[in-house]
Write an enzyme that holds these catalytic residues in place. Sequence first.
Site, PDB file in Angstrom:
ATOM      1  N   TYR A  24     -11.478   4.981  18.493  1.00 19.45           N
ATOM      2  CA  TYR A  24     -10.369   4.031  18.431  1.00 19.45           C
ATOM      3  C   TYR A  24     -10.062   3.543  19.840  1.00 19.45           C
ATOM      4  O   TYR A  24      -9.644   4.316  20.710  1.00 19.45           O
ATOM      5  CB  TYR A  24      -9.118   4.667  17.833  1.00 19.45           C
ATOM      6  CG  TYR A  24      -9.223   5.077  16.383  1.00 19.45           C
ATOM      7  CD1 TYR A  24     -10.244   4.600  15.567  1.00 19.45           C
ATOM      8  CD2 TYR A  24      -8.294   5.932  15.818  1.00 19.45           C
ATOM      9  CE1 TYR A  24     -10.338   4.970  14.241  1.00 19.45           C
ATOM     10  CE2 TYR A  24      -8.368   6.311  14.481  1.00 19.45           C
ATOM     11  CZ  TYR A  24      -9.402   5.839  13.697  1.00 19.45           C
ATOM     12  OH  TYR A  24      -9.488   6.214  12.379  1.00 19.45           O
ATOM     13  N   PRO A  56      -4.336   3.384   2.383  1.00 13.79           N
ATOM     14  CA  PRO A  56      -3.668   3.292   1.082  1.00 13.79           C
ATOM     15  C   PRO A  56      -3.118   1.894   0.801  1.00 13.79           C
ATOM     16  O   PRO A  56      -2.811   1.578  -0.350  1.00 13.79           O
ATOM     17  CB  PRO A  56      -2.543   4.323   1.192  1.00 13.79           C
ATOM     18  CG  PRO A  56      -2.298   4.463   2.663  1.00 13.79           C
ATOM     19  CD  PRO A  56      -3.630   4.290   3.302  1.00 13.79           C
ATOM     20  N   LEU A  57      -3.022   1.064   1.840  1.00 18.48           N
ATOM     21  CA  LEU A  57      -2.596  -0.331   1.656  1.00 18.48           C
ATOM     22  C   LEU A  57      -3.790  -1.273   1.590  1.00 18.48           C
ATOM     23  O   LEU A  57      -3.631  -2.487   1.711  1.00 18.48           O
ATOM     24  CB  LEU A  57      -1.651  -0.748   2.785  1.00 18.48           C
ATOM     25  CG  LEU A  57      -0.328   0.025   2.858  1.00 18.48           C
ATOM     26  CD1 LEU A  57       0.515  -0.464   4.025  1.00 18.48           C
ATOM     27  CD2 LEU A  57       0.448  -0.087   1.547  1.00 18.48           C
ATOM     28  N   ALA A  58      -4.987  -0.713   1.398  1.00 17.96           N
ATOM     29  CA  ALA A  58      -6.209  -1.515   1.231  1.00 17.96           C
ATOM     30  C   ALA A  58      -6.391  -2.504   2.376  1.00 17.96           C
ATOM     31  O   ALA A  58      -6.662  -3.682   2.174  1.00 17.96           O
ATOM     32  CB  ALA A  58      -6.209  -2.237  -0.110  1.00 17.96           C
ATOM     33  N   GLY A  95      -4.353  -3.920   4.239  1.00 10.61           N
ATOM     34  CA  GLY A  95      -3.383  -5.012   4.279  1.00 10.61           C
ATOM     35  C   GLY A  95      -3.244  -5.789   2.990  1.00 10.61           C
ATOM     36  O   GLY A  95      -2.250  -6.500   2.803  1.00 10.61           O
ATOM     37  N   LEU A  96      -4.211  -5.684   2.076  1.00  5.54           N
ATOM     38  CA  LEU A  96      -4.115  -6.446   0.830  1.00  5.54           C
ATOM     39  C   LEU A  96      -2.897  -6.050   0.014  1.00  5.54           C
ATOM     40  O   LEU A  96      -2.307  -6.892  -0.674  1.00  5.54           O
ATOM     41  CB  LEU A  96      -5.370  -6.244  -0.016  1.00  5.54           C
ATOM     42  CG  LEU A  96      -6.519  -7.238   0.154  1.00  5.54           C
ATOM     43  CD1 LEU A  96      -7.641  -6.918  -0.811  1.00  5.54           C
ATOM     44  CD2 LEU A  96      -6.041  -8.677  -0.050  1.00  5.54           C
ATOM     45  N   LEU A  97      -2.491  -4.775   0.086  1.00  4.71           N
ATOM     46  CA  LEU A  97      -1.376  -4.304  -0.728  1.00  4.71           C
ATOM     47  C   LEU A  97      -0.031  -4.418  -0.012  1.00  4.71           C
ATOM     48  O   LEU A  97       0.933  -3.746  -0.372  1.00  4.71           O
ATOM     49  CB  LEU A  97      -1.636  -2.866  -1.185  1.00  4.71           C
ATOM     50  CG  LEU A  97      -2.812  -2.734  -2.158  1.00  4.71           C
ATOM     51  CD1 LEU A  97      -3.107  -1.277  -2.483  1.00  4.71           C
ATOM     52  CD2 LEU A  97      -2.538  -3.524  -3.443  1.00  4.71           C
ATOM     53  N   GLY A 141       0.971  -7.675   0.291  1.00  3.42           N
ATOM     54  CA  GLY A 141       1.342  -8.977  -0.242  1.00  3.42           C
ATOM     55  C   GLY A 141       1.155 -10.109   0.748  1.00  3.42           C
ATOM     56  O   GLY A 141       1.484 -11.259   0.449  1.00  3.42           O
TER      57      GLY A 141
END
Length: 343
Positions: A55, A207-209, A211-213, A215
């Site tokens: 990272y 867990p938010l894919a 950024g897709l989850l 919105g």
Amino acid sequence: MRMRKLGRTGIEVSAYCLGTMMFGKMGNPDHDDCVRMIHRALGEGINFVDTADVYGYSETEEIVGKALQGHRDDVVLATKFNGPMGEGPNRSGSSRRWIVQAVEGSLKRLRTDHIDLYQIHHPDPYTDIEETLSALTDLVRAGKVRAIGSSNLPASEIVEAQWVSQQRGLHRLRTEQPTYSILNRGIEREVLPACHRYGLGVLVWSPLAMGLLTGRYRKNAQRPDNARMKWVPGHLTDERKLDAVEQLLTLAEEAGHTLTHLAMAFATSHPDVTCAIIGPRTMDQLDDLLTGATLTLDDDILDRIDAIVPPGTDISPLDVSYTPPSLDRTDLRRRAPHERAAA
């Protein structure tokens, strides 16, 4: 923050783990702001911090090391090795040669004399797992590492690693870090059952894919011109995923929640998931994630999520998902032309 056992290690960790990939030039270049975010997370009860040498190509570990001064004994610190850390053929991977060098670099950057959880960042199909486990066992015996784990391993390789440890008297992998979200539930089919069978702690990433989850990425909407769109364009523009996002947004609104909070609560609801890694870039993002930490999804909402994305289903893989050589290389799927016919 609720505490959960990290597999059978005896270590207790918070149900949210603070992921640090966005700290440094990959996301937030303000080191002081990143340190404040780490301190804020610790103050809210998060005691688990996950990073990696790759990272920011060591920058992120340096930020984490600075932030944990005076807090080290209160934190379960995890980092990873395997990714490329410079030019040359032997500055990555899971060989003994690289592991013993990589751990010293991480210890120095993290300003500590031990790592609580040292993880293989990616599968390495070209290195014998016994070579890797032997080197990691020596690090545990030397006191530089407390427990060892893996990330992104297929179920078959999780089982193989456990078998090799038993047969050779080596330390076992104690954790697995796979990707898991409402849109990517493939690990429910084999990976999570394997982790359950061997008592592995599971810390899930994205867990938010990616950024897709949140919105932010919508169907028929203008695409943001950002680094993430350049990094995983196929994932963020996948029409099937965007269709699911629209349905999930409606579900979240009807339930009185944000999609972000719904997605995080889904990840921590699975009985084989120890914790979900949050990866905020800004203090506002961190505060929003912390606000949703108390959300409990009832069976009706979980059933409706199952109807949108069935259990064990990946709508499509992430752009950065591990691809086994057997799928990536045509020579492993096709015989030489003169050998293909049956007669």
